[in-house]
Design a protein around this motif. Structure first.
Motif, PDB file in Angstrom:
ATOM      1  N   GLU A  23     -11.465  -4.073   4.887  1.00  0.00           N
ATOM      2  CA  GLU A  23     -12.773  -3.498   5.245  1.00  0.00           C
ATOM      3  C   GLU A  23     -12.668  -2.001   5.512  1.00  0.00           C
ATOM      4  N   SER A  24     -11.670  -1.589   6.261  1.00  0.00           N
ATOM      5  CA  SER A  24     -11.484  -0.177   6.574  1.00  0.00           C
ATOM      6  C   SER A  24     -11.197   0.625   5.302  1.00  0.00           C
ATOM      7  N   TRP A  25     -10.319   0.092   4.471  1.00  0.00           N
ATOM      8  CA  TRP A  25      -9.962   0.747   3.206  1.00  0.00           C
ATOM      9  C   TRP A  25     -11.200   0.897   2.328  1.00  0.00           C
TER      10      TRP A  25
ATOM     11  N   TRP B 185      -8.754  -8.781  -5.310  1.00  0.00           N
ATOM     12  CA  TRP B 185      -8.240  -7.612  -6.025  1.00  0.00           C
ATOM     13  C   TRP B 185      -7.369  -6.782  -5.083  1.00  0.00           C
ATOM     14  N   PHE B 186      -7.838  -6.583  -3.843  1.00  0.00           N
ATOM     15  CA  PHE B 186      -7.097  -5.825  -2.843  1.00  0.00           C
ATOM     16  C   PHE B 186      -5.771  -6.508  -2.510  1.00  0.00           C
ATOM     17  N   SER B 187      -5.797  -7.821  -2.392  1.00  0.00           N
ATOM     18  CA  SER B 187      -4.577  -8.579  -2.115  1.00  0.00           C
ATOM     19  C   SER B 187      -3.544  -8.382  -3.230  1.00  0.00           C
ATOM     20  N   ALA B 188      -4.012  -8.414  -4.476  1.00  0.00           N
ATOM     21  CA  ALA B 188      -3.116  -8.184  -5.617  1.00  0.00           C
ATOM     22  C   ALA B 188      -2.579  -6.749  -5.603  1.00  0.00           C
ATOM     23  N   LEU B 189      -3.415  -5.798  -5.204  1.00  0.00           N
ATOM     24  CA  LEU B 189      -2.976  -4.402  -5.087  1.00  0.00           C
ATOM     25  C   LEU B 189      -1.851  -4.283  -4.072  1.00  0.00           C
ATOM     26  N   ILE B 190      -2.003  -4.929  -2.935  1.00  0.00           N
ATOM     27  CA  ILE B 190      -0.971  -4.892  -1.901  1.00  0.00           C
ATOM     28  C   ILE B 190       0.330  -5.497  -2.423  1.00  0.00           C
TER      29      ILE B 190
ATOM     30  N   VAL C 180     -16.208   3.808   0.032  1.00  0.00           N
ATOM     31  CA  VAL C 180     -17.660   3.639  -0.102  1.00  0.00           C
ATOM     32  C   VAL C 180     -18.419   4.773   0.580  1.00  0.00           C
ATOM     33  N   ASN C 181     -17.884   5.296   1.660  1.00  0.00           N
ATOM     34  CA  ASN C 181     -18.578   6.332   2.436  1.00  0.00           C
ATOM     35  C   ASN C 181     -18.226   7.755   2.023  1.00  0.00           C
ATOM     36  N   ARG C 182     -17.549   7.881   0.894  1.00  0.00           N
ATOM     37  CA  ARG C 182     -17.224   9.224   0.420  1.00  0.00           C
ATOM     38  C   ARG C 182     -18.502   9.990   0.069  1.00  0.00           C
ATOM     39  N   ARG C 183     -18.446  11.281   0.249  1.00  0.00           N
ATOM     40  CA  ARG C 183     -19.556  12.163  -0.118  1.00  0.00           C
ATOM     41  C   ARG C 183     -19.477  12.480  -1.610  1.00  0.00           C
TER      42      ARG C 183
ATOM     43  N   HIS D 219      -8.591   2.862  13.505  1.00  0.00           N
ATOM     44  CA  HIS D 219      -8.361   2.104  12.271  1.00  0.00           C
ATOM     45  C   HIS D 219      -9.314   2.486  11.124  1.00  0.00           C
ATOM     46  N   ARG D 220      -9.856   3.701  11.159  1.00  0.00           N
ATOM     47  CA  ARG D 220     -10.619   4.191  10.007  1.00  0.00           C
ATOM     48  C   ARG D 220      -9.625   4.629   8.946  1.00  0.00           C
ATOM     49  N   HIS D 221      -9.870   4.223   7.705  1.00  0.00           N
ATOM     50  CA  HIS D 221      -9.011   4.628   6.587  1.00  0.00           C
ATOM     51  C   HIS D 221      -9.400   6.043   6.176  1.00  0.00           C
ATOM     52  N   LEU D 222      -8.468   6.988   6.346  1.00  0.00           N
ATOM     53  CA  LEU D 222      -8.735   8.395   6.092  1.00  0.00           C
ATOM     54  C   LEU D 222      -8.292   8.849   4.714  1.00  0.00           C
ATOM     55  N   GLY D 223      -7.307   8.161   4.133  1.00  0.00           N
ATOM     56  CA  GLY D 223      -6.785   8.582   2.841  1.00  0.00           C
ATOM     57  C   GLY D 223      -5.483   7.869   2.530  1.00  0.00           C
ATOM     58  N   MET D 224      -4.734   8.439   1.574  1.00  0.00           N
ATOM     59  CA  MET D 224      -3.499   7.819   1.098  1.00  0.00           C
ATOM     60  C   MET D 224      -2.430   8.890   0.868  1.00  0.00           C
ATOM     61  N   LEU D 225      -1.190   8.444   0.968  1.00  0.00           N
ATOM     62  CA  LEU D 225      -0.019   9.251   0.639  1.00  0.00           C
ATOM     63  C   LEU D 225       0.848   8.435  -0.305  1.00  0.00           C
ATOM     64  N   ASN D 226       1.618   9.110  -1.129  1.00  0.00           N
ATOM     65  CA  ASN D 226       2.605   8.371  -1.916  1.00  0.00           C
ATOM     66  C   ASN D 226       3.839   9.224  -2.146  1.00  0.00           C
ATOM     67  N   ILE D 227       4.929   8.512  -2.357  1.00  0.00           N
ATOM     68  CA  ILE D 227       6.214   9.119  -2.700  1.00  0.00           C
ATOM     69  C   ILE D 227       6.701   8.384  -3.936  1.00  0.00           C
ATOM     70  N   LYS D 228       6.888   9.107  -5.008  1.00  0.00           N
ATOM     71  CA  LYS D 228       7.382   8.516  -6.253  1.00  0.00           C
ATOM     72  C   LYS D 228       8.844   8.904  -6.418  1.00  0.00           C
ATOM     73  N   ASN D 229       9.686   7.892  -6.568  1.00  0.00           N
ATOM     74  CA  ASN D 229      11.116   8.125  -6.782  1.00  0.00           C
ATOM     75  C   ASN D 229      11.307   8.665  -8.194  1.00  0.00           C
ATOM     76  N   LEU D 230      11.724   9.906  -8.310  1.00  0.00           N
ATOM     77  CA  LEU D 230      12.007  10.483  -9.614  1.00  0.00           C
ATOM     78  C   LEU D 230      13.443  10.223 -10.021  1.00  0.00           C
ATOM     79  N   SER D 231      14.348  10.256  -9.043  1.00  0.00           N
ATOM     80  CA  SER D 231      15.745   9.966  -9.338  1.00  0.00           C
ATOM     81  C   SER D 231      16.509   9.792  -8.033  1.00  0.00           C
ATOM     82  N   ARG D 232      17.363   8.806  -7.994  1.00  0.00           N
ATOM     83  CA  ARG D 232      18.256   8.631  -6.842  1.00  0.00           C
ATOM     84  C   ARG D 232      19.605   9.226  -7.217  1.00  0.00           C
ATOM     85  N   ASP D 233      20.610   8.421  -7.416  1.00  0.00           N
ATOM     86  CA  ASP D 233      21.947   8.876  -7.812  1.00  0.00           C
ATOM     87  C   ASP D 233      22.346  10.157  -7.092  1.00  0.00           C
ATOM     88  N   ASN D 234      22.731  11.164  -7.851  1.00  0.00           N
ATOM     89  CA  ASN D 234      23.176  12.429  -7.265  1.00  0.00           C
ATOM     90  C   ASN D 234      22.031  13.383  -6.937  1.00  0.00           C
TER      91      ASN D 234
END
Length: 190
Positions: free
Chosen positions: A25-27, A55-60, A32-35, A82-97
């Motif tokens: 609901e918060s997400w 759909w949300f459950s599958a996303l999780i 939905v309330n975006r300007r 508990h208001r959903h303000l936004g999202m962050l992400n970190i994409k692994n480009l490379s581990r190793d060295n």
């Protein structure tokens, strides 16, 4: 079933963690309330008619699998109410060295200009170093996205280069700035 692998962080005003079933609901309300769109790089109002609870459950589930595979870390940003303000992400480009990742972020436009992005990204950079052990973080930014450039520079990221024809968006190959931060530099203030 969905554990967040200890990836639950708090700041003075924020809770940053992977999405959970209870967040639906918060997400949804955050979107939905975006300007209407405020400028070119703001998606503005988004059609959420397909974003049902199943759909949300599958996303999780997909996000949890990406975390477990060390491919992509996606975090919801919530305030203490508990208001959903936004999202962050970190994409692994490379581990190793390399221990190299790319960050992404957005705050719903109804919550802009409250310092949430800076607060959330400050914590994300710290946790990217301390918890996920990435050494180098990059941000890839459209050349005309001045608010994002100012934010990333305020966080201490350094301009590295322009990558020509870097991403296909709006039906064309687009140049992007690349900013970087080496998280293990002695002068990193986090």
């Amino acid at each position: 079933m969905h554990n967040n692998l200890g990836l639950h962080f708090t700041t003075q005003r924020l809770i940053i963690r992977p999405l959970e079933e209870k967040d639906y609901e918060s997400w949804l309300n955050g979107f939905v309330n975006r300007r209407p769109s405020q400028y070119r790089h703001d998606k503005g109002q988004v059609d959420m008619s397909d974003a049902t609870e199943p759909w949300f459950s599958a996303l999780i589930t997909r996000q949890q699998q990406a975390i477990e595979a060390d491919d992509l870390y996606i975090f919801g940003i919530f305030d203490k109410a508990h208001r959903h303000l936004g999202m962050l992400n970190i994409k692994n480009l490379s581990r190793d060295n390399f221990q190299w990742a790319e960050i992404g972020y957005f705050i719903h436009n109804q919550y802009w200009r409250h310092g949430y992005a800076y607060e959330a990204l400050t914590e994300l950079v710290k946790q990217t170093r301390d918890t996920l052990h990435f050494h180098r973080i990059e941000a890839h930014i459209n050349l005309d996205n001045i608010p994002s450039i100012q934010l990333i520079e305020k966080l201490g990221f350094q301009f590295e280069c322009v990558r020509k024809g870097f991403i296909f968006e709006n039906e064309q190959w687009t140049d992007h700035y690349v900013y970087y931060l080496n998280t293990h530099d002695d002068d990193l203030q986090m």
